[in-house]
Each structure stands twice: as structure tokens, then as C-alpha cells.
Scaffold this active site. Structure first.
Site, PDB file in Angstrom:
ATOM      1  N   LYS A  53       0.850  -1.191   0.000  1.00  0.00           N
ATOM      2  CA  LYS A  53       0.000   0.000   0.000  1.00  0.00           C
ATOM      3  C   LYS A  53       0.887   1.243   0.000  1.00  0.00           C
ATOM      4  CE  LYS A  53      -3.844   1.914   2.801  1.00  0.00           C
ATOM      5  NZ  LYS A  53      -4.668   1.652   4.013  1.00  0.00           N
ATOM      6  N   SER A 113      -9.927  -0.640   7.557  1.00  0.00           N
ATOM      7  CA  SER A 113      -9.282  -0.389   6.274  1.00  0.00           C
ATOM      8  C   SER A 113      -8.539  -1.581   5.684  1.00  0.00           C
ATOM      9  CB  SER A 113      -8.321   0.797   6.390  1.00  0.00           C
ATOM     10  OG  SER A 113      -9.036   2.002   6.458  1.00  0.00           O
ATOM     11  N   SER A 147      -9.374   1.791   3.483  1.00  0.00           N
ATOM     12  CA  SER A 147      -8.536   2.536   2.567  1.00  0.00           C
ATOM     13  C   SER A 147      -7.538   1.668   1.795  1.00  0.00           C
ATOM     14  CB  SER A 147      -7.766   3.614   3.333  1.00  0.00           C
ATOM     15  OG  SER A 147      -6.908   3.032   4.313  1.00  0.00           O
TER      16      SER A 147
END
Length: 544
Positions: free
Chosen positions: A135, A239, A215
Site C-alpha cells: 500500500k 481499512s 482505505s
């Protein structure tokens, strides 16, 4: 004990968190310009090898890390061939979903080094030669780390995040960086998950006009599309587990502190953690064994042996089902079917409602505002660009590209005005949060003698709409997230074409037990299926 049963149990032992839970059956194997950069040296991506690709003879959708390592050990597969296969998928399939921001120009060199170690018989462990996506809020010294914001799109960080160092030391191939909800969904009051100014909008591979949740949107969507073997996400509250559920993959939020947060763009040190995401629980457990930073020995080239107890699967396991009917009748019906399948496998499923949820919802956000101001200022002080939260707010006001999907930065502005973490009022709020969240899980598990609490991880994915923003009031992740306890999302089934995950949570440092239970649940439900990249719900099937 079957081969896959042993692999899952070995993975749980490698994680080494608490007493061994035996008896886990096997598991099933699991914007254009950014993805196209994989083919071009000058675009900062990994160049693809010349000539036709060698035959891989592996189903990337379902193959597990132990299966890949067995083939690398006998010479029938190389890390170079595996890495090249994933780079080609990023270049060809990736543009449909816009999940990968950039590939690492050194990926093929990393793979070649792994191949040399395998030939010498000195492989570093289960992740040696395994392609991993990160990420883009996880620091890498050789690639930009932006948190999705143009404010950080200049020079890369000076050092790797601690977890990246552990992955490199374990021989993993850092394949590239994934898109995310900008600033991990902590900028605007009504954000759109999966959108960032750097990467644009990530799409759900199952139905392309639906949202991937956030996210860790790009990490989950990339795994669903088989663009890497594993990925790393981060979570403050939901997330990892919501994107995992909404994209039909596995996501594990570890116990707080198990994985180092050094070098990860923060929201709150009181809740933030990185965690593994994969297409099966075995791969997630093996990845956690490398990521964990609490002083435990790293897994060696040979997984722990001595696993002689016979498997028991789900028989006798006690699971508390938190139904959450607010997520809709179709999800509730799926939970009923899920409970039935678990009972058929010998589990005892009782319905529960963890207490204190309304109070947790009232207190969590004010605490996060104060913590974000403290933690983002500390992080930005070591990066080029804006040096504090006030500087970020000014940057967003000055750059229209930061406002192309949604203009708001209300959370930034509220955090700037929030009480400092030295304020007695803040301290009282965080103390109450910690107490009530832990009691919410602990009291529920004790009252019903549970091995875990289960709940829906997500509703069916909503349509992506910048004007409206997200439709994501999903309370199931909050108790474990605020308490710092582990949670795990595994595929539960579908509502139409849209995946829904089953969220499992347990007590502090019960990650190994939770992963073992999750593998048994995964094996019983067998809910994973490959995405079809439908343009919209109800549209004719799209070819893979």
C-alpha cells in the site's frame, strides 16, 4: 492430517501467537498509465522480460505460497518466472481496475537473486521469491510513498518502513505500490474510497462501477485480480477487513504492536497497524510471520515441525454471530446460511450483540482527531514537502488536482483544531475507549465461552460516486480496531455478483488461533470465486 491441513497449521505456528490451535483443514489456493509503466524503464516501472513468457503451469488465482515454494525447491518454477507472470498481469489486467500505482524497476533483479539463493539451497524462508505489493502509505526508499497525495509525490522517503526491511530480509520480491483512499480516508467528511489524487479511482474487480472499500483499496483489488501473491494493507478501523471482504479476499488486522508502524503514514498510533492480505489464509499467516516485529524469531527456510496432533476442524468451536441486520436483508440471509454451514461442520454458533457500541461510536472520532494531528506532524517532519498538518491544508487549497473527486478536507481542519493529546479531556476519552472496546470483546467471549466473534465484514459494494461519497457505515470492525485486538476477514459468499466477507475477531495476541480458525472457516465455506470484471451489476459476463 492432509497436506493442506499441515501447511495451515505450520503457518499458524510460524506466527507463534499463543497456544497452538490444531485441526485446521486445508484452504483453497485464493489507471492505465500507472499499470502500463510496468513495461517501460523510463516510466519508473519494472521492465518485462523480452520474448514470449515461459509456461508457468500454475493457477495464480488459487496457488498458495507453500505450493510455490515446493516448486521452487524442485526447480520446476523460478521466482523470475513468477514475478514476470505477475508483471504481465499488472500490464494487461491492471488497467481495468487501476489498483497498482507503480511497479518496482528492480523487481526482476530481486527475483533473480532469489533464484540464486534457491539454487544454492539457501532460501531465506517461505516468502523468498514471492511477489508482494505494498500500500502506498508504507515507506520505500527507492519508490515514492505518497499516501495518495500530490503533497508527497516528490522525493521518496530516506529509508524503508520497518516492515519493508523485514520483507526484503525474508527474500520477498517487492513488486510495487498500490493505490489507496487518499490519506487512508482521513481527509474529508464524505470521501470516496479508492480515490486518490495520485492514482485516481480504483475499481472493484467484480463489478467495475462498484466501490472497493478503503482505505487498502488497491491492495485488495489487486489481489482479487491476481496481480500479486500477497499484499500489505493498513488499518485504523476497517481499512484492511472491509476492502478484503468487498473484494473477496483474505485480510488480517494483527494485534496492535505486533507489526511495527515505523515508516507507515499514520492516523493514530493507538489503533494503526499494517497487516497481510492474500487470497487464502495460509498465505496471510506466512506473511504475518515475517511482518511481526515483537522479537519473535523469523521463520526459517523450513517451517516448524512436530505437528502431530490430529485435525479437528470446526468441531466443538464456539462462534458468536453478531448479525448486524442494518447491513441489509441480503447480507443477513447470507449470515444465516453461513451459520448453518458452520453448524453442519460441528461448530456451535450462538447469536451475540457486543455491548457499548454506541458509546464507542461517540468517542472514537474525537480521539482520532487529536492523535492524527500529533502523529502526522511527526511523520511529515521527516519528509520533503509540507512539514505539518497546517502545511497539508494549505497545499490542498492551492492545488486543484487535489479536489477533482471531492473538495473537502474537513477532517484535516478539525484535527488542526482538536485538543492536544496532553489535554485531560482527550486522555479520559482514549482511556474510556480502550476500556469499553476491550470489555466489548472480552465480556462477550467470556459470557458465551467463545473461540471468536463473527460478523459481516461489509455490505455489498455501493456504486462509486464522487458527488455522494461513500455509503460505508460498517460497525463490525470497530471493537477489535479500537481495542487493538486481531480481526480477520475471509470470503463468506456473494450478494448477486458482489462479495461479502465474514469478519472474525478474538482477544489480544490471539492472532495464531484466529488464523487457524479462519482457515477452517474458509475451508468449510469455499466461497471464493474469480472476478468477472462486469461493467455494472446485472450486465452480461465479461471474459477474464
Amino acid at each position: 492430517m492432509g497436506k493442506q491441513s499441515a501447511l495451515v497449521l505450520m503457518a499458524a505456528v510460524a506466527v507463534g501467537l499463543g497456544s497452538l490451535v490444531t485441526g485446521v483443514p486445508g484452504v483453497p489456493g485464493a489507471a492505465g498509465v500507472h499499470a502500463q509503466a510496468a513495461e517501460r524503464d523510463d516510466a519508473g516501472g519494472a521492465p518485462l522480460p523480452d520474448g514470449p513468457p515461459p509456461p508457468l503451469r500454475a493457477d495464480l488465482d488459487r496457488v498458495t505460497i507453500p505450493e510455490l515454494q515446493a516448486r521452487m525447491a524442485d526447480g520446476s518454477l523460478t521466482a523470475s518466472a513468477l514475478t514476470a507472470a505477475y508483471l504481465r498481469r499488472i500490464a494487461t489486467v491492471g488497467p481495468r481496475i487501476n489498483a497498482v500505482l507503480r511497479t518496482d524497476p528492480t523487481a526482476m533483479r530481486q527475483a533473480a537473486a532469489s533464484d540464486a539463493r534457491h539454487r544454492r539451497g539457501s532460501a531465506r524462508g517461505p516468502l523468498d521469491g514471492i511477489p508482494v505489493l505494498l500500500k502506498d502509505n508504507i515507506d520505500t526508499h527507492d519508490m515514492p510513498t505518497t499516501a495518495g497525495s500530490l503533497a508527497l509525490a516528490g522525493s521518496p522517503p530516506h529509508t524503508d518502513a520497518a516492515l519493508v526491511t523485514r520483507l526484503r530480509d525474508a527474500g520477498a520480491v517487492i513488486l510495487g505500490k498500490t493505490n489507496l483512499s487518499e490519506w487512508a480516508n482521513f481527509r474529508a467528511a464524505k470521501p470516496t474510497s479508492g480515490w486518490s489524487a495520485v492514482g485516481g479511482q480504483t475499481r472493484n474487480p467484480y463489478v467495475l462501477d462498484r466501490n472497493p472499500c478503503g482505505s487498502s483499496s488497491g491492495s485488495a483489488a489487486a489481489l482479487a485480480a491476481s496481480l500479486a501473491q500477497v499484499a500489505i494493507g493498513t488499518e485504523t478501523d476497517g481499512s484492511v477487513v472491509c476492502p478484503a471482504g468487498m473484494n473477496g479476499v483474505v485480510g488480517h488486522k494483527p494485534s496492535l504492536g505486533l507489526v511495527s508502524g515505523a515508516g507507515v503514514v499514520p492516523i493514530s498510533a493507538e489503533q494503526d497497524t499494517a497487516g497481510p492480505m492474500a487470497r487464502n489464509v495460509t498465505d496471510a499467516a506466512l506473511t504475518l510471520a515475517v511482518l511481526r516485529g515483537d522479537g519473535a524469531p523469523r521463520p526459517g527456510a523450513v517451517l516448524p515441525d512436530g505437528l502431530t496432533r490430529r485435525p479437528g476442524g470446526l468441531r466443538g468451536k464456539r462462534i458468536g454471530l453478531w448479525r448486524l441486520p442494518s447491513l441489509g436483508p441480503e447480507v443477513d440471509a447470507l449470515m444465516t446460511r453461513t451459520a448453518g454451514k458452520l453448524r453442519e461442520a460441528g461448530a456451535v454458533v450462538v447469536e451475540v450483540t457486543p455491548p457499548y457500541q454506541e458509546r464507542l461510536a461517540q468517542l472514537e472520532f474525537p480521539a482520532l482527531l487529536s492523535e492524527f494531528h500529533r502523529d502526522i506532524d511527526a511523520y511529515l517532519a521527516g519528509r520533503e514537502g509540507p512539514r505539518d498538518l497546517a502545511g497539508l491544508i494549505a497545499f490542498n487549497r492551492a492545488h486543484a488536482a487535489e479536489r477533482t473527486c471531492f473538495a473537502g478536507q474537513e477532517l484535516f481542519e478539525q484535527a488542526l483544531a482538536a485538543p492536544p493529546v496532553t489535554d485531560p479531556g482527550y486522555r479520559a476519552v482514549r482511556a474510556e475507549l480502550k476500556d469499553l472496546s476491550r470489555r466489548s470483546v472480552d465480556e462477550t467471549m467470556a459470557a458465551h465461552r467463545l473461540d471468536a466473534i463473527a460478523a459481516p465484514a461489509n455490505p455489498p459494494a455501493w456504486t462509486t460516486d464522487c458527488a455522494r461519497g461513500d455509503n460505508d457505515v460498517i460497525p463490525s470492525s470497530t471493537p477489535a480496531a479500537v481495542a487493538g485486538y486481531p480481526s480477520l476477514s475471509v470470503p463468506a459468499g456473494f450478494v448477486g455478483e458482489l462479495p461479502v466477507g465474514l469478519l472474525l475477531m478474538a482477544g489480544d495476541r490471539q492472532d495464531g488461533e484466529l488464523l487457524s480458525l479462519g482457515a477452517a472457516v474458509e475451508n468449510r465455506l469455499k466461497a471464493w470465486r474469480a472476478p468477472r470484471y462486469l461493467p455494472t451489476a446485472g450486465s452480461p459476463g465479461a471474459s477474464r
